[in-house]
Design a protein around this motif. Structure first.
Motif, PDB file in Angstrom:
ATOM      1  N   LEU A 110       0.838  -1.198   0.000  1.00 44.97           N
ATOM      2  CA  LEU A 110       0.000   0.000   0.000  1.00 44.97           C
ATOM      3  C   LEU A 110       0.873   1.247   0.000  1.00 44.97           C
ATOM      4  CD1 LEU A 110      -2.652   1.567   0.286  1.00 44.97           C
ATOM      5  CD2 LEU A 110      -2.592   1.081   2.755  1.00 44.97           C
ATOM      6  N   PHE A 111       0.725   2.056  -1.042  1.00 48.54           N
ATOM      7  CA  PHE A 111       1.461   3.314  -1.138  1.00 48.54           C
ATOM      8  C   PHE A 111       0.476   4.477  -1.024  1.00 48.54           C
ATOM      9  CE2 PHE A 111       4.537   1.010  -4.193  1.00 48.54           C
ATOM     10  CZ  PHE A 111       5.180   0.423  -3.117  1.00 48.54           C
ATOM     11  N   PHE A 112       0.709   5.352  -0.060  1.00 45.16           N
ATOM     12  CA  PHE A 112      -0.064   6.586   0.044  1.00 45.16           C
ATOM     13  C   PHE A 112       0.652   7.647  -0.796  1.00 45.16           C
ATOM     14  CE2 PHE A 112      -1.032   4.478   4.158  1.00 45.16           C
ATOM     15  CZ  PHE A 112      -2.406   4.369   4.000  1.00 45.16           C
ATOM     16  N   LEU A 113      -0.008   8.127  -1.817  1.00 45.95           N
ATOM     17  CA  LEU A 113       0.593   9.112  -2.713  1.00 45.95           C
ATOM     18  C   LEU A 113       0.006  10.484  -2.406  1.00 45.95           C
ATOM     19  CD1 LEU A 113       0.543   7.101  -6.077  1.00 45.95           C
ATOM     20  CD2 LEU A 113       2.299   7.171  -4.289  1.00 45.95           C
ATOM     21  N   LEU A 114       0.820  11.347  -1.823  1.00 43.42           N
ATOM     22  CA  LEU A 114       0.395  12.701  -1.464  1.00 43.42           C
ATOM     23  C   LEU A 114       0.501  13.561  -2.716  1.00 43.42           C
ATOM     24  CD1 LEU A 114       2.256  12.906   1.963  1.00 43.42           C
ATOM     25  CD2 LEU A 114      -0.085  12.201   1.505  1.00 43.42           C
ATOM     26  N   ASN A 115      -0.612  13.704  -3.413  1.00 44.14           N
ATOM     27  CA  ASN A 115      -0.634  14.317  -4.740  1.00 44.14           C
ATOM     28  C   ASN A 115      -0.870  15.824  -4.664  1.00 44.14           C
ATOM     29  OD1 ASN A 115      -0.510  14.318  -7.535  1.00 44.14           O
ATOM     30  ND2 ASN A 115      -2.715  14.012  -7.749  1.00 44.14           N
ATOM     31  N   LYS A 116      -0.541  16.482  -5.783  1.00 41.81           N
ATOM     32  CA  LYS A 116      -0.686  17.939  -5.950  1.00 41.81           C
ATOM     33  C   LYS A 116       0.276  18.700  -5.042  1.00 41.81           C
ATOM     34  CE  LYS A 116      -5.542  17.367  -7.241  1.00 41.81           C
ATOM     35  NZ  LYS A 116      -6.944  17.823  -7.073  1.00 41.81           N
ATOM     36  N   ALA A 117       1.477  18.139  -4.862  1.00 43.66           N
ATOM     37  CA  ALA A 117       2.483  18.776  -4.008  1.00 43.66           C
ATOM     38  C   ALA A 117       2.924  20.119  -4.574  1.00 43.66           C
ATOM     39  CB  ALA A 117       3.688  17.854  -3.857  1.00 43.66           C
ATOM     40  N   ASP A 118       2.709  20.338  -5.876  1.00 44.85           N
ATOM     41  CA  ASP A 118       3.118  21.588  -6.510  1.00 44.85           C
ATOM     42  C   ASP A 118       2.203  22.756  -6.147  1.00 44.85           C
ATOM     43  OD1 ASP A 118       1.313  19.889  -8.128  1.00 44.85           O
ATOM     44  OD2 ASP A 118       1.179  21.676  -9.399  1.00 44.85           O
ATOM     45  N   SER A 119       1.036  22.469  -5.573  1.00 44.31           N
ATOM     46  CA  SER A 119       0.036  23.532  -5.339  1.00 44.31           C
ATOM     47  C   SER A 119      -0.199  23.828  -3.870  1.00 44.31           C
ATOM     48  CB  SER A 119      -1.297  23.145  -5.998  1.00 44.31           C
ATOM     49  OG  SER A 119      -1.793  21.934  -5.450  1.00 44.31           O
TER      50      SER A 119
ATOM     51  N   THR B  59       4.332  23.175   4.567  1.00 39.63           N
ATOM     52  CA  THR B  59       3.716  22.865   5.858  1.00 39.63           C
ATOM     53  C   THR B  59       2.550  21.882   5.690  1.00 39.63           C
ATOM     54  OG1 THR B  59       2.355  24.864   5.601  1.00 39.63           O
ATOM     55  CG2 THR B  59       4.373  25.042   6.938  1.00 39.63           C
ATOM     56  N   ALA B  60       1.825  21.998   4.588  1.00 41.90           N
ATOM     57  CA  ALA B  60       0.707  21.087   4.332  1.00 41.90           C
ATOM     58  C   ALA B  60       1.213  19.665   4.105  1.00 41.90           C
ATOM     59  CB  ALA B  60      -0.101  21.566   3.132  1.00 41.90           C
ATOM     60  N   ILE B  61       2.357  19.576   3.418  1.00 46.53           N
ATOM     61  CA  ILE B  61       2.949  18.255   3.164  1.00 46.53           C
ATOM     62  C   ILE B  61       3.421  17.634   4.474  1.00 46.53           C
ATOM     63  CG2 ILE B  61       4.818  17.035   1.989  1.00 46.53           C
ATOM     64  CD1 ILE B  61       4.727  19.213  -0.166  1.00 46.53           C
ATOM     65  N   SER B  62       4.074  18.423   5.312  1.00 50.69           N
ATOM     66  CA  SER B  62       4.560  17.918   6.603  1.00 50.69           C
ATOM     67  C   SER B  62       3.411  17.467   7.482  1.00 50.69           C
ATOM     68  CB  SER B  62       5.362  19.013   7.318  1.00 50.69           C
ATOM     69  OG  SER B  62       6.478  19.409   6.543  1.00 50.69           O
ATOM     70  N   GLU B  63       2.316  18.245   7.476  1.00 53.62           N
ATOM     71  CA  GLU B  63       1.156  17.887   8.291  1.00 53.62           C
ATOM     72  C   GLU B  63       0.525  16.587   7.794  1.00 53.62           C
ATOM     73  OE1 GLU B  63      -1.980  17.950  11.081  1.00 53.62           O
ATOM     74  OE2 GLU B  63       0.068  18.745  11.015  1.00 53.62           O
ATOM     75  N   ALA B  64       0.436  16.415   6.486  1.00 52.55           N
ATOM     76  CA  ALA B  64      -0.144  15.191   5.932  1.00 52.55           C
ATOM     77  C   ALA B  64       0.693  13.977   6.301  1.00 52.55           C
ATOM     78  CB  ALA B  64      -0.267  15.314   4.419  1.00 52.55           C
ATOM     79  N   ARG B  65       1.996  14.123   6.221  1.00 53.70           N
ATOM     80  CA  ARG B  65       2.868  13.005   6.587  1.00 53.70           C
ATOM     81  C   ARG B  65       2.744  12.690   8.086  1.00 53.70           C
ATOM     82  NH1 ARG B  65       6.679  10.774   3.605  1.00 53.70           N
ATOM     83  NH2 ARG B  65       6.963  11.465   1.432  1.00 53.70           N
ATOM     84  N   ARG B  66       2.553  13.717   8.892  1.00 55.11           N
ATOM     85  CA  ARG B  66       2.435  13.502  10.335  1.00 55.11           C
ATOM     86  C   ARG B  66       1.184  12.694  10.661  1.00 55.11           C
ATOM     87  NH1 ARG B  66      -0.225  15.101  14.565  1.00 55.11           N
ATOM     88  NH2 ARG B  66      -1.520  16.540  13.352  1.00 55.11           N
ATOM     89  N   ILE B  67       0.064  13.072  10.072  1.00 53.49           N
ATOM     90  CA  ILE B  67      -1.183  12.375  10.420  1.00 53.49           C
ATOM     91  C   ILE B  67      -1.229  10.969   9.815  1.00 53.49           C
ATOM     92  CG2 ILE B  67      -2.454  14.540  10.661  1.00 53.49           C
ATOM     93  CD1 ILE B  67      -3.697  14.031   7.937  1.00 53.49           C
ATOM     94  N   LEU B  68      -0.408  10.716   8.776  1.00 52.27           N
ATOM     95  CA  LEU B  68      -0.390   9.386   8.162  1.00 52.27           C
ATOM     96  C   LEU B  68       0.568   8.427   8.855  1.00 52.27           C
ATOM     97  CD1 LEU B  68      -0.418  10.156   4.296  1.00 52.27           C
ATOM     98  CD2 LEU B  68      -2.294   9.273   5.689  1.00 52.27           C
ATOM     99  N   SER B  69       1.467   8.954   9.658  1.00 54.90           N
ATOM    100  CA  SER B  69       2.527   8.123  10.245  1.00 54.90           C
ATOM    101  C   SER B  69       2.003   6.892  10.984  1.00 54.90           C
ATOM    102  CB  SER B  69       3.426   8.961  11.162  1.00 54.90           C
ATOM    103  OG  SER B  69       2.663   9.558  12.193  1.00 54.90           O
TER     104      SER B  69
ATOM    105  N   LEU C  17       4.588   8.671  -0.323  1.00 55.06           N
ATOM    106  CA  LEU C  17       5.421   9.360  -1.298  1.00 55.06           C
ATOM    107  C   LEU C  17       4.715  10.639  -1.727  1.00 55.06           C
ATOM    108  CD1 LEU C  17       7.972   9.256  -3.123  1.00 55.06           C
ATOM    109  CD2 LEU C  17       6.551   8.099  -4.832  1.00 55.06           C
ATOM    110  N   THR C  18       5.456  11.747  -1.726  1.00 53.74           N
ATOM    111  CA  THR C  18       4.907  13.031  -2.157  1.00 53.74           C
ATOM    112  C   THR C  18       5.119  13.184  -3.664  1.00 53.74           C
ATOM    113  OG1 THR C  18       5.438  13.994  -0.001  1.00 53.74           O
ATOM    114  CG2 THR C  18       4.988  15.527  -1.812  1.00 53.74           C
TER     115      THR C  18
END
Length: 468
Positions: free
Chosen positions: A334-343, A347-357, A368-369
């Motif tokens: 299972l790969f969680f793909l954090l999409n739309k990292a360009d937009s 801080t949003a990316i860090s928060e998403a990774r934190r809640i997914l940990s 993966l971002t």
């Protein structure tokens, strides 16, 4: 069975559209039939095996049709075990059809699909598992599929089965001996030793059964389900992975209502990417069916790509990820793909990774971002897919079962041996244990074709291409 070989068959043995083509003949009179349309220095009927002859193919009126090379093979040293010839001509469809017509006018007939390989099997040139590997070799689309088919064609699977059957035959002979002397109440083998032998073979069979997941993935492609909420970027990801606008991309939620499947090779491995409908509650009955199918594909896939939209709220991201994680099993990657990292900001990316940990603590899960739209981290994703393929054991050099018929035979053999194992443990009468043992041997023998019927053979070889 000899009556099956009374006639001579012919068929094109190469795909149309090339500069050259090959027409193949096989049968007792193959060389004599070829001689009737061929003009060269030497009569093909008198030529030695493994020889090559230049000449012309002529029409019935003697006019020249084409200049050809004819390869001569003599029984039993040919693919089919019969006299055989291969006519190499120019690739014109007209020339090929005329050669086939002339051969049929002079004593041959058109071959049925797989008939050349069927004759090779019936002549003892190969067992049934090797014959099926011929079809797999022709259809192989990747290096991995080619390797499995070639391993089986060389007899790798046959050799494994032969070792197991030898052990079981030894066990069966001891039991049959006991039955012959049943009145004397004589035991010819230690029951503990017999139980150990059955356990050893049963473990081997079960490993082969377990290998079907990987073997089937190699043969037909590793199934990868792309799932997530609507507008998360699933279709964009599919298009980026396969390098084509395969799925419609739109800002309108619910564009994809059915599954869309496309295959591509990554590092010599075939992956089947399945784009699915967005996971959401809907009043639309058509969209609800699409969502149900999405969950079905998620469950059946070996790898799940959960596409998460970084522009969503943290609650929405966690809810989507938790839903997908709850529906995956331990054997799935299972790969969680954090999409739309360009937009979004970092801080949003860090928060998403934190809640997914917490969801990443289980084996086989990674995050993966990415930006599917701009192909950001796409090569890293492909590398993860390739490494996951190796983690699944698909790249193993050991024998992998990829044929459904083989799988069913192994399951039946396993069930019979399980009864043998239980019978030895509970001291069931020898004649009943021996019957289950004979059944297990029967199912193993059916894989290599030592027990078969015409209907089964016709079904197997009927799936071959004509000319093979």
């Amino acid at each position: 069975m000899e009556k099956l070989f009374d006639d001579t068959i012919c068929a094109p043995a190469s795909a149309s559209g090339g500069a050259l083509a090959v027409v193949r003949l096989s049968g007792r009179e193959a060389l004599a039939v070829a001689d009737r349309i061929f003009r060269g220095r030497t009569s093909l009927a008198e030529a030695p095996g493994y020889s090559l002859h230049f000449g012309t193919v002529c029409e019935a009126d003697g006019s020249q049709l084409d200049e050809v090379l004819v390869s001569v093979f003599r029984a039993p040293r040919s693919y089919t075990g019969e006299n055989a010839a291969e006519i190499s001509c120019h690739g014109s469809s007209y020339i090929v059809s005329r050669i086939l017509f002339l051969l049929c006018e002079n004593g041959a007939r058109m071959a049925s699909p797989g008939e050349f390989t069927q004759r090779a099997f019936l002549r003892g040139k190969m067992d049934l598992s090797q014959a099926e590997a011929v079809a797999d070799l022709i259809e192989a689309r990747t290096a991995s599929a080619h390797r499995i088919a070639l391993h089986q064609l060389k007899g790798g699977f046959r050799d494994e089965l032969a070792g197991m059957r030898e052990d079981l035959l030894h066990l069966a002979s001891l039991m049959e001996l006991e039955l012959d002397f049943s009145e004397e109440d004589v035991a010819f083998a230690d029951r503990g030793q017999l139980a150990w032998l059955v356990s050893k073979v049963l473990d081997h069979i079960r490993k082969l059964i377990e290998s079907f997941t990987s073997g089937n993935a190699i043969k037909n492609g590793v199934p990868v389900a792309i799932v997530g909420n609507t507008n998360a970027g699933k279709s964009t990801l599919l298009n980026a992975l396969v390098g084509d606008d395969r799925a419609i991309v739109s800002d309108i939620a619910g564009t994809t209502r059915d599954t869309i499947e496309e295959s591509c090779s990554i590092d010599g491995v075939l992956f089947r990417f399945i784009d699915t409908a967005g996971l959401r509650e809907s009043e639309d009955p058509i969209e609800r069916i699409g969502v149900e199918r999405a969950y079905d594909r998620l469950t059946a896939a070996l790898i799940v790509l959960a596409v998460l939209d970084l522009s969503d709220t943290s609650e929405a991201i966690l809810s989507s990820a938790t839903d997908v994680a709850a529906r995956t099993a331990g054997h799935q990657q299972l790969f969680f793909l954090l999409n739309k990292a360009d937009s979004v900001p970092d801080t949003a990316i860090s928060e998403a990774r934190r809640i997914l940990s917490p969801l990443l603590s289980s084996p086989g899960r990674q995050a993966l971002t990415i930006s599917a739209k701009h192909s950001v981290a796409l090569e890293e994703l492909k590398s993860l897919l390739s490494s996951s393929y190796r983690d699944l054991g698909v790249g193993s050099e050991t024998t992998l079962v990829s044929n459904l018929r083989h799988l069913e035979a192994l399951k039946n053999a396993s069930a019979a041996l399980t009864r043998v194992q239980e019978g030895l443990r509970t001291e069931v009468p020898t004649d009943l244990v021996a019957q289950d043992l004979r059944e297990s041997l029967y199912h193993l023998a059916s894989i290599v074709g030592e027990v078969s019927n015409t209907e089964i053979l016709d079904n197997i070889f009927g799936q071959f291409c004509i000319g093979k």
